[in-house]
Structure formats: structure tokens, C-alpha cells
Design a protein around this motif. Structure first.
Motif, PDB file in Angstrom:
ATOM      1  N   ASN A 170       0.858  -1.048   0.023  1.00 36.58           N
ATOM      2  CA  ASN A 170       0.111  -0.041   0.018  1.00 36.58           C
ATOM      3  C   ASN A 170       0.829   1.167  -0.070  1.00 36.58           C
ATOM      4  OD1 ASN A 170      -2.488  -1.169  -0.097  1.00 36.58           O
ATOM      5  ND2 ASN A 170      -2.725  -1.441   2.144  1.00 36.58           N
ATOM      6  N   ALA A 171       2.182   1.141   0.400  1.00 34.58           N
ATOM      7  CA  ALA A 171       2.939   2.377   0.681  1.00 34.58           C
ATOM      8  C   ALA A 171       3.188   2.743  -0.710  1.00 34.58           C
ATOM      9  CB  ALA A 171       4.397   2.129   1.443  1.00 34.58           C
ATOM     10  N   HIS A 172       3.818   1.821  -1.581  1.00 39.61           N
ATOM     11  CA  HIS A 172       3.867   2.087  -3.058  1.00 39.61           C
ATOM     12  C   HIS A 172       2.975   2.429  -3.786  1.00 39.61           C
ATOM     13  CE1 HIS A 172       7.489  -0.320  -1.952  1.00 39.61           C
ATOM     14  NE2 HIS A 172       7.876  -0.012  -3.081  1.00 39.61           N
ATOM     15  N   GLU A 173       1.559   1.711  -3.577  1.00 34.68           N
ATOM     16  CA  GLU A 173       0.445   2.213  -4.389  1.00 34.68           C
ATOM     17  C   GLU A 173      -0.039   3.519  -3.916  1.00 34.68           C
ATOM     18  OE1 GLU A 173      -3.582   1.779  -6.526  1.00 34.68           O
ATOM     19  OE2 GLU A 173      -1.256   1.099  -6.687  1.00 34.68           O
ATOM     20  N   ASN A 174       0.036   4.124  -2.618  1.00 29.98           N
ATOM     21  CA  ASN A 174      -0.707   5.263  -2.137  1.00 29.98           C
ATOM     22  C   ASN A 174       0.465   6.492  -2.749  1.00 29.98           C
ATOM     23  OD1 ASN A 174      -2.491   4.049  -0.830  1.00 29.98           O
ATOM     24  ND2 ASN A 174      -1.689   3.866   1.085  1.00 29.98           N
ATOM     25  N   GLN A 175       1.598   6.113  -3.046  1.00 30.31           N
ATOM     26  CA  GLN A 175       2.502   7.105  -3.620  1.00 30.31           C
ATOM     27  C   GLN A 175       2.455   7.177  -5.301  1.00 30.31           C
ATOM     28  OE1 GLN A 175       3.208   9.486  -1.086  1.00 30.31           O
ATOM     29  NE2 GLN A 175       2.107   7.734   0.228  1.00 30.31           N
ATOM     30  N   ASP A 176       1.570   6.291  -5.714  1.00 31.65           N
ATOM     31  CA  ASP A 176       1.288   6.335  -7.122  1.00 31.65           C
ATOM     32  C   ASP A 176       2.888   6.187  -7.964  1.00 31.65           C
ATOM     33  OD1 ASP A 176      -1.100   7.304  -7.314  1.00 31.65           O
ATOM     34  OD2 ASP A 176      -0.672   9.030  -6.896  1.00 31.65           O
ATOM     35  N   TYR A 177       3.622   5.329  -7.010  1.00 32.27           N
ATOM     36  CA  TYR A 177       4.911   4.874  -7.942  1.00 32.27           C
ATOM     37  C   TYR A 177       4.437   3.772  -8.969  1.00 32.27           C
ATOM     38  CZ  TYR A 177       7.421   7.389  -4.372  1.00 32.27           C
ATOM     39  OH  TYR A 177       7.652   8.284  -3.479  1.00 32.27           O
ATOM     40  N   ALA A 178       3.525   3.128  -8.684  1.00 33.31           N
ATOM     41  CA  ALA A 178       2.778   2.097  -9.935  1.00 33.31           C
ATOM     42  C   ALA A 178       1.444   1.966  -9.554  1.00 33.31           C
ATOM     43  CB  ALA A 178       3.528   0.970  -9.678  1.00 33.31           C
ATOM     44  N   THR A 179       0.704   1.602 -10.679  1.00 37.66           N
ATOM     45  CA  THR A 179      -0.627   0.936 -10.205  1.00 37.66           C
ATOM     46  C   THR A 179      -0.885  -0.377 -10.086  1.00 37.66           C
ATOM     47  OG1 THR A 179      -1.256   2.764 -11.963  1.00 37.66           O
ATOM     48  CG2 THR A 179      -2.967   1.046 -11.506  1.00 37.66           C
ATOM     49  N   LEU A 180      -1.387  -0.857  -8.831  1.00 38.90           N
ATOM     50  CA  LEU A 180      -1.716  -2.202  -8.536  1.00 38.90           C
ATOM     51  C   LEU A 180      -2.632  -2.738  -9.340  1.00 38.90           C
ATOM     52  CD1 LEU A 180      -0.768  -4.146  -6.366  1.00 38.90           C
ATOM     53  CD2 LEU A 180      -2.558  -3.325  -4.781  1.00 38.90           C
ATOM     54  N   ILE A 181      -2.418  -3.838  -9.572  1.00 39.39           N
ATOM     55  CA  ILE A 181      -3.442  -4.868 -10.531  1.00 39.39           C
ATOM     56  C   ILE A 181      -4.165  -5.941  -9.571  1.00 39.39           C
ATOM     57  CG2 ILE A 181      -3.976  -6.047 -12.457  1.00 39.39           C
ATOM     58  CD1 ILE A 181      -3.397  -3.122 -12.961  1.00 39.39           C
ATOM     59  N   GLY A 182      -3.146  -6.421  -8.711  1.00 45.67           N
ATOM     60  CA  GLY A 182      -3.735  -7.668  -7.739  1.00 45.67           C
ATOM     61  C   GLY A 182      -2.475  -8.031  -7.176  1.00 45.67           C
ATOM     62  N   VAL A 183      -2.942  -8.720  -5.954  1.00 42.85           N
ATOM     63  CA  VAL A 183      -2.050  -9.471  -5.053  1.00 42.85           C
ATOM     64  C   VAL A 183      -2.474 -10.798  -4.578  1.00 42.85           C
ATOM     65  CG1 VAL A 183      -0.931  -9.373  -2.770  1.00 42.85           C
ATOM     66  CG2 VAL A 183      -1.323  -7.118  -3.997  1.00 42.85           C
ATOM     67  N   PHE A 184      -1.929 -11.707  -5.121  1.00 45.25           N
ATOM     68  CA  PHE A 184      -2.333 -13.221  -5.014  1.00 45.25           C
ATOM     69  C   PHE A 184      -1.522 -13.838  -4.175  1.00 45.25           C
ATOM     70  CE2 PHE A 184      -2.943 -11.261  -9.032  1.00 45.25           C
ATOM     71  CZ  PHE A 184      -4.332 -11.505  -9.632  1.00 45.25           C
ATOM     72  N   HIS A 185      -2.204 -15.004  -3.405  1.00 47.37           N
ATOM     73  CA  HIS A 185      -1.586 -15.931  -2.505  1.00 47.37           C
ATOM     74  C   HIS A 185      -1.644 -17.425  -2.851  1.00 47.37           C
ATOM     75  CE1 HIS A 185      -1.097 -17.535   1.750  1.00 47.37           C
ATOM     76  NE2 HIS A 185      -0.108 -17.548   1.410  1.00 47.37           N
ATOM     77  N   THR A 186      -0.590 -17.951  -2.923  1.00 43.55           N
ATOM     78  CA  THR A 186      -0.483 -19.104  -3.720  1.00 43.55           C
ATOM     79  C   THR A 186      -1.236 -20.266  -2.827  1.00 43.55           C
ATOM     80  OG1 THR A 186       1.531 -18.934  -5.087  1.00 43.55           O
ATOM     81  CG2 THR A 186       0.964 -21.220  -4.548  1.00 43.55           C
ATOM     82  N   GLU A 187      -2.259 -21.132  -3.195  1.00 45.50           N
ATOM     83  CA  GLU A 187      -2.813 -22.300  -2.813  1.00 45.50           C
ATOM     84  C   GLU A 187      -2.002 -23.519  -3.135  1.00 45.50           C
ATOM     85  OE1 GLU A 187      -5.806 -23.782  -0.019  1.00 45.50           O
ATOM     86  OE2 GLU A 187      -4.748 -21.848  -0.258  1.00 45.50           O
ATOM     87  N   TYR A 188      -1.904 -23.703  -4.509  1.00 48.19           N
ATOM     88  CA  TYR A 188      -1.480 -25.000  -5.053  1.00 48.19           C
ATOM     89  C   TYR A 188      -0.141 -24.487  -5.649  1.00 48.19           C
ATOM     90  CZ  TYR A 188      -5.381 -27.735  -3.556  1.00 48.19           C
ATOM     91  OH  TYR A 188      -6.388 -28.557  -2.654  1.00 48.19           O
ATOM     92  N   GLY A 189       1.083 -25.104  -5.305  1.00 50.88           N
ATOM     93  CA  GLY A 189       2.155 -24.526  -6.193  1.00 50.88           C
ATOM     94  C   GLY A 189       3.220 -24.438  -4.959  1.00 50.88           C
ATOM     95  N   THR A 190       4.113 -23.370  -4.952  1.00 54.32           N
ATOM     96  CA  THR A 190       5.059 -23.361  -4.050  1.00 54.32           C
ATOM     97  C   THR A 190       4.380 -22.679  -2.953  1.00 54.32           C
ATOM     98  OG1 THR A 190       7.039 -23.219  -5.254  1.00 54.32           O
ATOM     99  CG2 THR A 190       7.163 -22.204  -3.109  1.00 54.32           C
ATOM    100  N   LEU A 191       4.182 -23.018  -1.689  1.00 57.90           N
ATOM    101  CA  LEU A 191       3.625 -22.239  -0.664  1.00 57.90           C
ATOM    102  C   LEU A 191       4.223 -21.043   0.051  1.00 57.90           C
ATOM    103  CD1 LEU A 191       1.588 -25.227   1.210  1.00 57.90           C
ATOM    104  CD2 LEU A 191       1.023 -23.887  -0.671  1.00 57.90           C
ATOM    105  N   ASN A 192       3.370 -20.234   0.728  1.00 62.28           N
ATOM    106  CA  ASN A 192       4.223 -19.016   1.119  1.00 62.28           C
ATOM    107  C   ASN A 192       4.710 -18.121   0.127  1.00 62.28           C
ATOM    108  OD1 ASN A 192       3.838 -19.351   4.205  1.00 62.28           O
ATOM    109  ND2 ASN A 192       5.183 -21.191   3.685  1.00 62.28           N
ATOM    110  N   ARG A 193       4.135 -17.956  -0.957  1.00 64.21           N
ATOM    111  CA  ARG A 193       4.347 -17.611  -2.220  1.00 64.21           C
ATOM    112  C   ARG A 193       3.356 -16.329  -2.478  1.00 64.21           C
ATOM    113  NH1 ARG A 193       7.614 -19.903  -7.196  1.00 64.21           N
ATOM    114  NH2 ARG A 193       5.631 -21.065  -7.514  1.00 64.21           N
TER     115      ARG A 193
END
Length: 247
Positions: A170-193
Motif C-alpha cells: 500500500n505504501a507503493h500504491e498510495n504514492q503512485d509509484y505504480a498502479t496495483l492490479i492484484g495481489v495473489f497468495h498461492t494455494e497450490y504450488g510453492t506455498l508462502n509465495r
């Protein structure tokens, strides 16, 4: 009475400790609906990449008739560049199963795209991911490029590192350094990714924003907190294909 209180305290202490230990291994809040996303990466033979993308563009309607394509990109840099990366949306696991069954029985898809292009693919990787609860899929303001930043966090799940990670994003997004499209947490694959997908107008705009963020104390402090839970980070610059919904 004092003796009784003492006995109760001793009896309850192990239970309280067990609760505390167990809670540190919980995953934290998650999306409540069944919607998830499939991250697909195809490693293509370099000599076949142009042909593969051309064929998919001609027949993408056969695939999108069954499930929603979120985005389709080629990798510009950040590792192997003979790759395409695409994101598909599903209502639930039954929906995904039905889609793959329908594609297997779709003669036009099988004969015109799937079978002829199998020899173009060296390797395929698939992950099932969920949007984090505090994020929705964003839309870019215009055509541009994308950066997929992948973080391998320390074991423990979002209950351990989720709040710090959210503050850093949110710190990056709030300062308009880039536009956030999505944040995703892995369920199947390498965990904690965790994958963070950003949009920017071009690679030079991204570089300029990154340099400014390094001098922004609001960003630096949140990143320093989050990296305490980080093991590995990888960044890829993605170029959207003409048929990609996310341009």
C-alpha cells in the motif's frame, strides 16, 4: 479459595499456550468466495514462440468461451524470455474441472490449436492462487507494461507476515509509484509465495518510480519491516499480447 485459583491457573496455562502456538500457524483471513485464479507459464521453444502466439490469437475465442481470461503476456526480461504467462479465472474447482473436460471434448480446439502446438511447449507450470482479502483486481488506465513481482515468504502464512506485507504494498500504491492490479497468495504450488502484479506506462516510468521510492521514508520503513519475513524475490517485466484483456 487461593489454592483453587492456583490449581485453575496451572490447569489453564497449557491450554492457553497451545492456543497461542497454534494461532501462529494459521493462514490468516482469506477470501470467502470460491473464486480463484490459475497462473499458467509456458516455456516455449524460441523458434516456435511467434507461431504459437499467432495461432493462439486466431483461436483464443475457442478457449475464452469456457472461462475468463484475465491477462496474457510474453516475458520481456527477468529470467527466461521464451515464456508466455497467462491468468485464468474460475468460480470454483468444479468449474475448472468442467472447463478442462469441455476443452478435451472440443474437436475444433483439439485439432486446430492444442495438438498442433504441443511440440512448441518445452515445459508448463501451473499455480492456483487467491486474491488476498484486502485486494480486488484493478484496471490499468491505458495500455502499458506489467511487472510481476514474486515473493517467497518465510513459513507461517499471512498470520505471520500478512500485515507487514500489506503495508509495504500500500505504501507503493498510495504514492503512485505504480498502479496495483492484484495481489495473489498461492494455494497450490510453492506455498508462502505471493505475487504482486503492477501496471506502469513503460519500463522507464517504472525505473523512475522505483528510484523515487528508494528515497521515500514512508516506503522504505514499510519495506524494511516486510523484508524480515522474505526469503526470495523475483521480478519480471511482462508485455501484454494484443488479445490480452489487460493491456
Amino acid at each position: 479459595m487461593l489454592a483453587l485459583r492456583s490449581c485453575l491457573k496451572k490447569a489453564l496455562a497449557p491450554r492457553a499456550l497451545a492456543t497461542q502456538v497454534c494461532s501462529s500457524f494459521t493462514t490468516g483471513p482469506r477470501q470467502t468466495e470460491g473464486i480463484f485464479y490459475e497462473f499458467c507459464t509456458y516455456y516455449l521453444k524460441p523458434s516456435k514462440m511467434k507461431e504459437f502466439l499467432h495461432n493462439f490469437k486466431k483461436r483464443v475465442h475457442l478457449r475464452t468461451a469456457h472461462s475468463e481470461l484475465v491477462g496474457y503476456w510474453s516475458v520481456d526480461f527477468g529470467g527466461r524470455t521464451d515464456r508466455v504467462f497467462h491468468i485464468w479465472k474460475y468460480d470454483n474447482f468444479a468449474h475448472r474441472t468442467a472447463v478442462y473436460k469441455a476443452l478435451a471434448n472440443n474437436k475444433e480446439w483439439q485439432e486446430q490449436f492444442f495438438i498442433p502446438n504441443l511440440t512448441s511447449i518445452d515445459k508448463q507450470e501451473t499455480e492456483i492462487v487467491y486474491l488476498v482479502p484486502w485486494c480486488k483486481i484493478g484496471k490499468p488506465p491505458k495500455k502499458g507494461v506489467y511487472e510481476l513481482v514474486t515473493f517467497l515468504m518465510k513459513p507461517g502464512g499471512p498470520a505471520l507476515w500478512g500485515d507487514a506485507f500489506e503495508r509495504a504494498v500500500n505504501a507503493h500504491e498510495n504514492q503512485d509509484y505504480a498502479t496495483l492490479i492484484g495481489v495473489f497468495h498461492t494455494e497450490y504450488g510453492t506455498l508462502n509465495r505471493v505475487h504482486v502484479l503492477w501496471w506502469m506506462e513503460n519500463a522507464d516510468v517504472r525505473a523512475a518510480g522505483r528510484h523515487r521510492s528508494h528515497d521515500d521514508s514512508r516506503v522504505v520503513s514499510t519495506v524494511r519491516e516486510s523484508v524480515n519475513y522474505l526469503d526470495i524475490q523475483q521480478n519480471m517485466l511482462l508485455i501484454p499480447e494484443p488479445f490480452s484483456p489487460l493491456k
